[in-house]
Motif scaffolding. Structure first.
Motif, PDB file in Angstrom:
ATOM      1  N   SER A   8       0.893  -1.331  -0.028  1.00  0.00           N
ATOM      2  CA  SER A   8      -0.054   0.004   0.261  1.00  0.00           C
ATOM      3  C   SER A   8       0.992   1.493  -0.253  1.00  0.00           C
ATOM      4  N   SER A   9       2.118   1.105   0.177  1.00  0.00           N
ATOM      5  CA  SER A   9       2.712   2.576   0.604  1.00  0.00           C
ATOM      6  C   SER A   9       3.710   2.421  -0.260  1.00  0.00           C
ATOM      7  N   SER A  10       4.103   1.281  -1.226  1.00  0.00           N
ATOM      8  CA  SER A  10       5.504   1.268  -2.245  1.00  0.00           C
ATOM      9  C   SER A  10       4.134   1.305  -3.427  1.00  0.00           C
ATOM     10  N   PHE A  11       5.424   0.880  -4.639  1.00  0.00           N
ATOM     11  CA  PHE A  11       4.807   0.986  -5.853  1.00  0.00           C
ATOM     12  C   PHE A  11       3.874   2.222  -5.928  1.00  0.00           C
ATOM     13  N   THR A  12       4.816   2.788  -6.055  1.00  0.00           N
ATOM     14  CA  THR A  12       3.849   4.047  -6.796  1.00  0.00           C
ATOM     15  C   THR A  12       3.508   4.377  -8.347  1.00  0.00           C
ATOM     16  N   SER A  13       4.305   4.179  -8.843  1.00  0.00           N
ATOM     17  CA  SER A  13       3.585   3.815 -10.294  1.00  0.00           C
ATOM     18  C   SER A  13       2.619   2.255 -10.574  1.00  0.00           C
ATOM     19  N   VAL A  14       2.291   1.182  -9.885  1.00  0.00           N
ATOM     20  CA  VAL A  14       1.574   1.139 -10.272  1.00  0.00           C
ATOM     21  C   VAL A  14       0.131   1.449  -9.418  1.00  0.00           C
ATOM     22  N   TRP A  15       0.459   2.306  -8.488  1.00  0.00           N
ATOM     23  CA  TRP A  15      -1.498   3.177  -7.469  1.00  0.00           C
ATOM     24  C   TRP A  15      -1.436   4.301  -8.508  1.00  0.00           C
ATOM     25  N   HIS A  16      -0.131   4.830  -9.525  1.00  0.00           N
ATOM     26  CA  HIS A  16      -1.154   5.675 -10.005  1.00  0.00           C
ATOM     27  C   HIS A  16      -1.307   5.383 -11.406  1.00  0.00           C
ATOM     28  N   LYS A  17      -1.198   4.364 -11.375  1.00  0.00           N
ATOM     29  CA  LYS A  17      -1.638   3.762 -12.465  1.00  0.00           C
ATOM     30  C   LYS A  17      -3.137   3.635 -12.293  1.00  0.00           C
ATOM     31  N   ILE A  18      -3.471   2.652 -11.217  1.00  0.00           N
ATOM     32  CA  ILE A  18      -4.678   2.330 -11.146  1.00  0.00           C
ATOM     33  C   ILE A  18      -5.606   3.990  -9.847  1.00  0.00           C
ATOM     34  N   ASP A 152     -21.140  -2.928   7.626  1.00  0.00           N
ATOM     35  CA  ASP A 152     -20.939  -3.719   6.786  1.00  0.00           C
ATOM     36  C   ASP A 152     -20.076  -1.985   6.053  1.00  0.00           C
ATOM     37  N   CYS A 153     -19.209  -2.164   7.179  1.00  0.00           N
ATOM     38  CA  CYS A 153     -18.057  -1.118   7.064  1.00  0.00           C
ATOM     39  C   CYS A 153     -16.541  -1.717   7.190  1.00  0.00           C
ATOM     40  N   LEU A 154     -15.490  -1.621   6.806  1.00  0.00           N
ATOM     41  CA  LEU A 154     -14.208  -2.582   6.469  1.00  0.00           C
ATOM     42  C   LEU A 154     -13.490  -1.323   7.529  1.00  0.00           C
ATOM     43  N   TYR A 155     -13.061  -0.929   8.341  1.00  0.00           N
ATOM     44  CA  TYR A 155     -12.158  -0.545   9.542  1.00  0.00           C
ATOM     45  C   TYR A 155     -10.936   0.038   8.965  1.00  0.00           C
ATOM     46  N   GLU A 156     -10.160   0.225   9.742  1.00  0.00           N
ATOM     47  CA  GLU A 156      -8.496   0.330   9.818  1.00  0.00           C
ATOM     48  C   GLU A 156      -8.360   1.120  11.205  1.00  0.00           C
ATOM     49  N   ILE A 157      -8.158   0.999  12.318  1.00  0.00           N
ATOM     50  CA  ILE A 157      -7.975   1.316  12.853  1.00  0.00           C
ATOM     51  C   ILE A 157      -6.482   2.471  13.603  1.00  0.00           C
ATOM     52  N   LYS A 158      -6.593   3.419  13.018  1.00  0.00           N
ATOM     53  CA  LYS A 158      -4.740   4.340  13.511  1.00  0.00           C
ATOM     54  C   LYS A 158      -4.620   5.651  13.506  1.00  0.00           C
ATOM     55  N   ALA A 159      -4.066   4.921  15.143  1.00  0.00           N
ATOM     56  CA  ALA A 159      -4.083   5.553  16.491  1.00  0.00           C
ATOM     57  C   ALA A 159      -2.375   6.205  16.365  1.00  0.00           C
ATOM     58  N   GLY A 160      -1.740   6.267  15.773  1.00  0.00           N
ATOM     59  CA  GLY A 160      -0.371   7.504  15.907  1.00  0.00           C
ATOM     60  C   GLY A 160      -1.161   8.745  16.089  1.00  0.00           C
ATOM     61  N   ASP A 161      -0.235   9.356  16.127  1.00  0.00           N
ATOM     62  CA  ASP A 161      -0.947  11.544  16.720  1.00  0.00           C
ATOM     63  C   ASP A 161      -0.324  11.838  14.623  1.00  0.00           C
ATOM     64  N   ARG A 162      -1.421  11.725  14.099  1.00  0.00           N
ATOM     65  CA  ARG A 162      -1.048  11.585  12.759  1.00  0.00           C
ATOM     66  C   ARG A 162      -2.833  12.198  12.529  1.00  0.00           C
ATOM     67  N   LYS A 163      -2.747  12.672  10.733  1.00  0.00           N
ATOM     68  CA  LYS A 163      -3.278  12.886   9.892  1.00  0.00           C
ATOM     69  C   LYS A 163      -3.278  11.571   9.764  1.00  0.00           C
ATOM     70  N   PHE A 164      -4.581  10.788   9.050  1.00  0.00           N
ATOM     71  CA  PHE A 164      -4.499  10.008   8.242  1.00  0.00           C
ATOM     72  C   PHE A 164      -3.897  10.268   6.746  1.00  0.00           C
ATOM     73  N   ARG A 165      -3.939   9.134   5.846  1.00  0.00           N
ATOM     74  CA  ARG A 165      -2.304   9.216   4.638  1.00  0.00           C
ATOM     75  C   ARG A 165      -3.418   9.113   3.546  1.00  0.00           C
ATOM     76  N   VAL A 166      -2.640   9.428   2.442  1.00  0.00           N
ATOM     77  CA  VAL A 166      -3.498   8.089   1.020  1.00  0.00           C
ATOM     78  C   VAL A 166      -2.631   6.838   1.520  1.00  0.00           C
ATOM     79  N   SER A 167      -1.995   6.356   1.772  1.00  0.00           N
ATOM     80  CA  SER A 167      -1.309   4.889   2.024  1.00  0.00           C
ATOM     81  C   SER A 167      -2.267   4.675   2.246  1.00  0.00           C
ATOM     82  N   ASP A 168      -3.175   5.310   3.406  1.00  0.00           N
ATOM     83  CA  ASP A 168      -4.412   4.330   4.464  1.00  0.00           C
ATOM     84  C   ASP A 168      -5.731   3.759   3.735  1.00  0.00           C
ATOM     85  N   ILE A 169      -5.647   4.356   2.662  1.00  0.00           N
ATOM     86  CA  ILE A 169      -6.598   3.969   2.087  1.00  0.00           C
ATOM     87  C   ILE A 169      -6.919   3.466   0.991  1.00  0.00           C
ATOM     88  N   LYS A 170      -5.323   3.170  -0.009  1.00  0.00           N
ATOM     89  CA  LYS A 170      -4.930   2.392  -0.452  1.00  0.00           C
ATOM     90  C   LYS A 170      -4.617   1.245   0.132  1.00  0.00           C
TER      91      LYS A 170
END
Length: 235
Positions: A8-18, A152-170
């Protein structure tokens, strides 16, 4: 094979294509994210944050299974009984003694309770929770598990002291594509929740796919798994 987080956090060219519109979409979307619950106070040593986050999730899971209320005198004993298990798990990942604790001091107890309480308040219906859903691997991505499915919702729990990132939705799309491939897509939405700062985000998979790529859910999810397979073949 690699983890779903690495994919999810790597393969930038693949994710940009999709998902060519992902970065622009997420910059805009991050401005709309609202706080659902009050943030907790960061009391404990920051080096223990990953350990305490994982401990809070385990405590939340056990507390819900036992039907407990989010009361400190009930929650803290559950956390204390889970310390050894979570410490061993985190140490295997980090191999750093300073990243774990064998006992919980007062600050650690208060932080774990705050995280657990927010999780219990945000996910109140025990019967609606599926903890740690499993997903079969595909191509370069190993078998993995998510955090939970709720209403009906798949949740990821991100408990760090930060904003959500685009890699989280990937990461959420990675899980969704694996479920879609195996005919086990039993949720129509994906979401993120941070029990530390109280922020929450949620969308239907189809709406998200259209926003990220202009394509419908089935096209995006099948494209993701196709690239997983191609990456495995090319290695």
């Amino acid at each position: 094979m690699i983890s779903e987080q690495h994919f999810s956090s790597s393969f930038t060219s693949v994710w940009h294509k999709i998902t060519p519109l992902a970065d622009t979409y997420w910059r805009r979307e991050n401005l709309k994210i609202k706080r659902e619950l009050s943030p907790i106070e960061n009391r404990a040593d920051p080096k223990l944050r990953g350990f305490l986050n994982e401990l809070a999730f385990e405590t939340f899971k056990k507390s819900k299974e036992m039907g407990l209320l989010p009361r400190k005198e009930l929650i803290i004993p559950i956390a204390q009984n889970s310390v050894e298990k979570i410490a061993n798990y985190i140490f295997r990942i980090t191999n750093e003694e300073e990243s774990i604790a064998q006992t919980l001091d007062n600050n650690a107890q208060l932080e774990v309770f705050g995280l657990t309480q927010n999780l219990m308040l945000f996910f109140p219906k025990t019967q609606s929770i599926i903890f740690r859903p499993k997903f079969s691997g595909c191509g370069i991505v190993s078998a993995c598990e998510g955090d939970l499915i709720y209403n009906d919702c798949l949740y990821e729990i991100k408990a760090g002291d930060r904003k959500f990132r685009v890699s989280d939705i990937k990461q959420l799309l990675t899980y969704s594509s694996l479920a879609f491939l195996n005919g086990t897509l039993n949720f129509s939405k994906v979401g993120l929740f941070n029990p530390r700062n109280g922020y929450h985000w949620e969308r239907t998979i189809d709406q998200l796919c259209i926003e990220l790529s202009g394509m419908r859910e089935s096209d995006v999810l099948s494209s993701i798994t196709s690239h997983m397979t191609q990456l495995a073949i090319s290695r």
